[in-house]
Design an enzyme around this catalytic site. Structure first.
Site, short mmCIF file in Angstrom:
data_model
loop_
_atom_site.label_atom_id
_atom_site.label_comp_id
_atom_site.label_asym_id
_atom_site.label_seq_id
_atom_site.Cartn_x
_atom_site.Cartn_y
_atom_site.Cartn_z
N ARG A 128 -17.22 5.79 -0.79
CA ARG A 128 -18.11 6.34 0.25
C ARG A 128 -18.81 7.60 -0.25
NH1 ARG A 128 -18.07 5.69 5.40
NH2 ARG A 128 -17.38 7.71 6.21
N VAL A 187 -16.04 14.77 4.79
CA VAL A 187 -14.62 15.15 4.71
C VAL A 187 -14.07 15.11 6.13
CG1 VAL A 187 -13.07 17.11 4.28
CG2 VAL A 187 -14.93 16.58 2.66
N TYR A 246 -3.01 -1.58 10.37
CA TYR A 246 -3.12 -2.32 9.10
C TYR A 246 -1.99 -1.91 8.15
CZ TYR A 246 -4.08 -2.27 4.18
OH TYR A 246 -3.90 -2.34 2.83
N HIS A 247 -1.80 -0.59 7.94
CA HIS A 247 -0.76 -0.15 7.02
C HIS A 247 0.62 -0.59 7.52
CE1 HIS A 247 -4.08 2.65 5.84
NE2 HIS A 247 -3.54 2.56 4.65
N THR A 306 0.84 -1.20 0.00
CA THR A 306 0.00 0.00 0.00
C THR A 306 0.87 1.25 0.00
OG1 THR A 306 -1.62 1.26 1.27
CG2 THR A 306 -0.21 -0.17 2.53
N GLU A 363 -3.74 11.85 11.50
CA GLU A 363 -3.05 11.97 10.20
C GLU A 363 -2.87 13.45 9.88
OE1 GLU A 363 -5.61 10.31 7.14
OE2 GLU A 363 -7.25 11.67 7.64
N LYS A 370 1.70 -3.98 6.47
CA LYS A 370 2.21 -4.02 5.09
C LYS A 370 3.69 -3.61 5.07
CE LYS A 370 -1.80 -4.62 2.63
NZ LYS A 370 -2.09 -5.36 1.41
N SER A 419 -1.69 3.51 10.30
CA SER A 419 -2.60 2.63 11.04
C SER A 419 -1.88 1.31 11.26
CB SER A 419 -3.90 2.37 10.26
OG SER A 419 -3.69 1.40 9.24
N1 USQ Z 1 -11.38 10.07 4.36
C1 USQ Z 1 -12.26 11.13 4.51
N2 USQ Z 1 -13.58 10.84 4.63
C2 USQ Z 1 -14.07 9.58 4.58
C3 USQ Z 1 -13.18 8.51 4.42
C4 USQ Z 1 -11.83 8.78 4.32
O1 USQ Z 1 -11.86 12.30 4.56
O2 USQ Z 1 -15.29 9.41 4.68
C5 USQ Z 1 -9.94 10.33 4.21
C6 USQ Z 1 -9.08 9.58 5.20
O3 USQ Z 1 -8.98 10.26 6.42
C7 USQ Z 1 -7.76 9.48 4.44
C8 USQ Z 1 -8.19 9.39 2.98
O4 USQ Z 1 -9.54 9.87 2.94
O5 USQ Z 1 -7.00 10.64 4.61
C9 USQ Z 1 -8.14 8.00 2.40
O6 USQ Z 1 -8.90 7.15 3.23
P1 USQ Z 1 -9.45 5.73 2.73
O7 USQ Z 1 -10.33 5.20 3.81
O8 USQ Z 1 -10.02 5.86 1.36
O9 USQ Z 1 -8.10 4.92 2.56
P2 USQ Z 1 -7.18 4.17 3.63
O10 USQ Z 1 -7.75 4.09 4.99
O11 USQ Z 1 -5.82 4.76 3.53
O12 USQ Z 1 -7.15 2.69 3.09
C10 USQ Z 1 -7.53 2.32 1.76
C11 USQ Z 1 -7.76 0.81 1.76
C12 USQ Z 1 -6.45 0.10 2.09
C13 USQ Z 1 -5.37 0.58 1.13
C14 USQ Z 1 -5.24 2.08 1.17
C15 USQ Z 1 -4.27 2.67 0.19
O13 USQ Z 1 -8.77 0.46 2.70
O14 USQ Z 1 -6.65 -1.30 2.01
O15 USQ Z 1 -4.13 0.00 1.49
O16 USQ Z 1 -6.51 2.67 0.85
S1 USQ Z 1 -3.44 4.08 0.84
O17 USQ Z 1 -4.41 5.03 1.34
O18 USQ Z 1 -2.62 4.67 -0.19
O19 USQ Z 1 -2.61 3.60 1.93
#
Ligand code: USQ
Length: 382
Positions: free
Chosen positions: A241, A254, A181-182, A144, A328, A185, A179
């Site tokens: 979402r 947001v 989870y991350h 990731t 974050e 990885k 996190s």
């Molecule tokens: N976010 C919002 N509002 C929401 C949901 C999320 O502002 O309703 C923000 C989060 O705080 C974050 C960003 O959007 O800053 C991305 O969040 P996300 O939930 O889309 O992504 P993340 O938790 O990082 O995890 C997802 C997948 C994970 C993958 C990762 C790639 O669930 O399996 O590894 O994306 S990455 O983000 O590049 O690490």
């Protein structure tokens, strides 16, 4: 090629299996329905009903005449996994079999423990099953972009040359995930690098950003073949979402200031990237790290885009900042190198207004199934 897909029931695993099978590869998927079970326990079920793997394989066969093998098995069980690898003798193992949710991994001790045990044990077992049964096999592992965190310098593609007191060396790029989870990885990557440099494995580690979308060439054949599309706070990624929130009339959530920048990609491009990595294996003793994303956005930019396109479709989309449940940076530098997959031939599908509109129209068909109670964040980082 003979391709073994670990985590073949998932949002990415199932479309990957169909895509390879459609192109006449011999495909076997393994899954223990871990994500389905967690989704049921945490009230985070997918938007679209998903037949189980055996049923979906039957539907796929009716639609295409192509077969996909299925093993319902837990890859934490080494004897079972090594037997599957020994019998199938894959040329490539695609490893998606991890608990993929950052929020779930931050819920409590049990969820953290499950994430840690599952993700590290499955990666370890996969490494050993390959070493013992098919040492020439290429492992394509889903990492990731979150492994890198949000450093105040450019994010290179996996490696960084460091000059220190007049001497130079090349190291894995520093990683500091946000996190548990991350972080699993990050630990996976360290394990892989150890076994590559010591035992001569061949590995591609794909650093993927958040994925969006539902449509693939194969899922378009029959809606029962659609991937499991989550919109809850635990398994839903931000674009998916926002699509559901726009349709449900819930203000787009947001988190905090919304300046969080990530590298995104369309589900169709995940399939291309995994195929390109598979068809272009690395030499033994090589760890290839590829940054898997096609464009960068802030959360605010994604919300504005969803709002604009949603309103053009007659929706009344509102955007509302909610208190950030995560720890974050909300306003930060972010610049990623990601030329490796383009050099291999990736042709990106960008997040255009048309793509956004098409996704909104698909989600609209399932409006009645949206449960608004699953939308607001339930898990806090501390
Ligand atoms: N976010 C919002 N509002 C929401 C949901 C999320 O502002 O309703 C923000 C989060 O705080 C974050 C960003 O959007 O800053 C991305 O969040 P996300 O939930 O889309 O992504 P993340 O938790 O990082 O995890 C997802 C997948 C994970 C993958 C990762 C790639 O669930 O399996 O590894 O994306 S990455 O983000 O590049 O690490």
């Amino acid at each position: 090629m003979k391709i073994l897909i670990l985590g073949g029931d998932g949002y990415l695993g199932w479309p990957t299996a169909m895509s390879f099978a459609k192109k006449n590869h011999e495909v076997l998927v393994v899954d223990n329905y871990l994500r389905r079970n967690i989704a049921r326990e945490t009230r985070s079920e997918a938007l679209i009903p998903m037949p189980n793997l055996h049923d979906r394989v039957g539907i796929f066969y009716q639609a295409t005449g192509k077969t996909i093998g299925v093993e319902i098995a837990d890859c934490k069980d080494y004897m079972l996994l090594s037997r599957i690898v020994r019998d199938f003798k894959p040329d490539t193992v695609v490893h998606y079999a991890e608990q993929p949710s950052g929020p779930y991994s931050m819920t409590d001790y049990q969820s953290a423990r499950l994430t840690f045990d599952n993700n590290l044990t499955v990666t370890f077992n996969t490494i050993w099953a390959i070493l013992e049964e098919v040492p020439d096999c290429h492992l394509v592992k889903l990492g990731t972009m979150g492994e890198y965190g949000t450093p105040n310098i450019d994010i290179e593609e996996g490696w960084l040359e460091i000059e220190h007191k007049g001497r130079k060396d090349r190291f894995l790029y520093p990683r500091q995930a946000g996190s548990l989870y991350h972080t699993t990885k990050v630990l996976d990557t360290d394990l892989l690098w150890f076994y590559v440099r010591t035992y001569g494995m061949r590995v591609t580690d794909l650093m993927q950003g958040p994925v969006y979308g539902l449509s693939t060439a194969e899922s378009d054949l029959d809606e029962r073949l659609l991937p499991n599309f989550h919109y809850d706070d635990i398994f839903g990624t931000v674009v998916n979402r926002f699509l559901v929130q726009a349709i449900a009339g819930v203000p787009l959530t947001v988190y905090g200031k919304g300046g969080q920048t990530r590298g995104y990609l369309n589900l169709k491009d995940t399939l291309q990237c995994v195929e390109l990595a598979t068809l272009n294996p690395v030499e033994k003793g090589d760890l290839r790290i590829l940054n898997q994303l096609t464009e960068q956005f802030t959360v605010n930019e994604l919300a504005e885009k969803t709002q604009r396109v949603g309103n053009q479709l007659g929706l009344n989309v509102q955007v509302k900042s909610v208190k950030n449940p995560r720890k974050e940076a909300e306003d930060h530098y972010y610049n990623t190198q990601h030329s490796g997959l383009l050099d291999l031939g990736l042709k990106p599908h960008y997040l255009t207004d048309e793509v956004m509109e098409e996704m909104l129209k698909t989600v609209m068909k399932y409006k009645d199934r949206i449960d608004e109670k699953m939308i607001l964040p339930r898990v806090k980082w501390s």
